[in-house]
Design a protein around this motif. Structure first.
Motif, PDB file in Angstrom:
ATOM      1  N   ASP A 188     -21.549  11.148  27.759  1.00 27.98           N
ATOM      2  CA  ASP A 188     -22.278  10.350  26.760  1.00 27.98           C
ATOM      3  C   ASP A 188     -21.931  10.769  25.341  1.00 27.98           C
ATOM      4  O   ASP A 188     -22.807  10.815  24.462  1.00 27.98           O
ATOM      5  N   ASP A 248     -19.478   7.384  25.195  1.00 26.93           N
ATOM      6  CA  ASP A 248     -20.602   6.583  25.646  1.00 26.93           C
ATOM      7  C   ASP A 248     -20.328   5.091  25.465  1.00 26.93           C
ATOM      8  O   ASP A 248     -19.670   4.675  24.519  1.00 26.93           O
ATOM      9  N   GLU A 253     -16.578   5.040  29.023  1.00 26.45           N
ATOM     10  CA  GLU A 253     -17.621   4.584  29.939  1.00 26.45           C
ATOM     11  C   GLU A 253     -18.054   3.151  29.633  1.00 26.45           C
ATOM     12  O   GLU A 253     -18.024   2.738  28.476  1.00 26.45           O
TER      13      GLU A 253
HETATM   14 MG    MG Z   1     -23.725   7.020  29.495  1.00 29.85          MG
END
Ligand code: MG
Ligand code: C2E
Ligand code: MG
Ligand code: MG
Length: 287
Positions: A182, A204, A238
């Motif tokens: 993240d 993230d 991500e």
């Molecule tokens: Mg995440």
């Protein structure tokens, strides 16, 4: 009249609070039971190598299929497990199951696959939990430590006391990889990029939501990629959901992509089918 309404709102609020407190208590009891009886399972989300187009890693994501309430999100029960001191047990279960299953995949011929496992900040902060306990689980599974990445979030690193650093060093000494999860959502990110011996940075998904349509976001994204690469680390992006995002990410030389575009998290059985299809595709491609 207005006063009355205020009072009523207050009562409704108190009832809601009490109800959610009751729900929480019930959920807690059930979670304890679920962890003790091994009801939790692990799903796997494929992560693709953008240079080869092949699945290279799998993120292990814990799942709780509650007999009555149905599927409960880890965003709900992981914090709960942390709160009541069950996170260590949960963490060890996920680690053990994931290592054993990925070991099976290695046996099936997918020897290049690595597994990425989330570690809670609290687990990391617990002074009683030695790095050796994680290392032991990995070694018992027979999976090479170099096939394992532990994902830790930035918030952990905020108070970068030497204890965390020692633990990370111990893990790295046996070949376990470290990823910062993240990335970009916490504070002082750049500061600990400098001090942390991580191998991978996971950007993230909030950072790529408007890519490639927002020029500002593109610039920020490219800047982060450059910094991470210059520090000798790899990048996983991500939350890749569209072809447009994926094309852009690939163009920018990002090492790995993860997101619903490629695949949602899959049960172990579904994962094996997914890999079989991919593998067939590649062997056809090679002929
Ligand atoms: Mg995440
Ligand atoms: P995370 O580590 O950042 O994991 C990625 C989350 O993003 C997963 O949610 C995944 O399903 C979701 N995701 C993946 N691709 C996409 C996409 O393209 N779009 C969107 N909107 N979402 C996507 P999940 O499985 O619900 O897990 C949520 C969080 O719970 C994880 O975030 C992680 O922080 C935590 N978690 C999951 N499993 C474990 C575990 O075994 N231990 C610990 N400590 N935490 C865990
Ligand atoms: Mg993660
Ligand atoms: Mg993440």
């Amino acid at each position: 009249e207005a006063k009355n309404q205020g009072r009523n709102t207050c009562i409704v609020y108190e009832q809601a609070m009490r109800q959610s407190e009751l729900d929480k208590q019930a959920l807690l009891v059930e979670l304890t039971e679920a962890i003790k009886s091994g009801q939790l399972t692990v799903f796997y989300q494929p992560i693709i190598d953008n240079f080869t187009g092949k699945v290279a890693k799998l993120e292990a994501l814990v799942r709780w299929q509650h007999p009555k309430r149905g599927f409960i999100s880890p965003m709900v029960f992981v914090p709960l497990a942390e709160e009541v001191g069950l996170i260590q047990q949960l963490g060890q279960q996920v680690l053990r199951q994931a290592c054993l299953q990925v070991k099976q995949l290695h046996h099936l011929g997918y020897e290049h696959l690595e597994v990425c496992i989330n570690r809670s900040t609290l687990e990391f902060q617990n002074v009683d939990l030695q790095a050796s306990e994680w290392i032991k689980v990995i070694q018992e599974s027979g999976l090479p430590a170099s096939s394992v990445t532990l994902e830790i979030t930035e918030s952990l690193l905020m108070n970068s006391d030497s204890q965390h650093m020692q633990r990370i060093t111990a893990l790295k000494a046996v070949g376990i990889n470290i990823a910062i999860d993240d990335f970009g959502t916490g504070y002082s990110s750049l500061n600990y990029l400098r001090s942390l011996p991580a191998d991978v940075v996971k950007i993230d998904r909030s950072f790529i939501a408007d890519i490639p349509c927002n020029q500002q976001d593109n610039l920020l994204f490219n800047g982060i990629i450059n910094i991470v690469h210059n520090l000798g680390m790899k990048v996983v992006v991500e939350g890749v959901e569209t072809e447009l995002q994926q094309n852009y990410i690939q163009q920018q030389g990002c090492d790995f992509s993860q997101g619903f575009l490629l695949s949602k998290p899959l049960s172990f059985d579904m994962l094996k089918d997914f890999l079989a299809v991919q593998f067939r595709q590649y062997s056809v491609g090679l002929m």
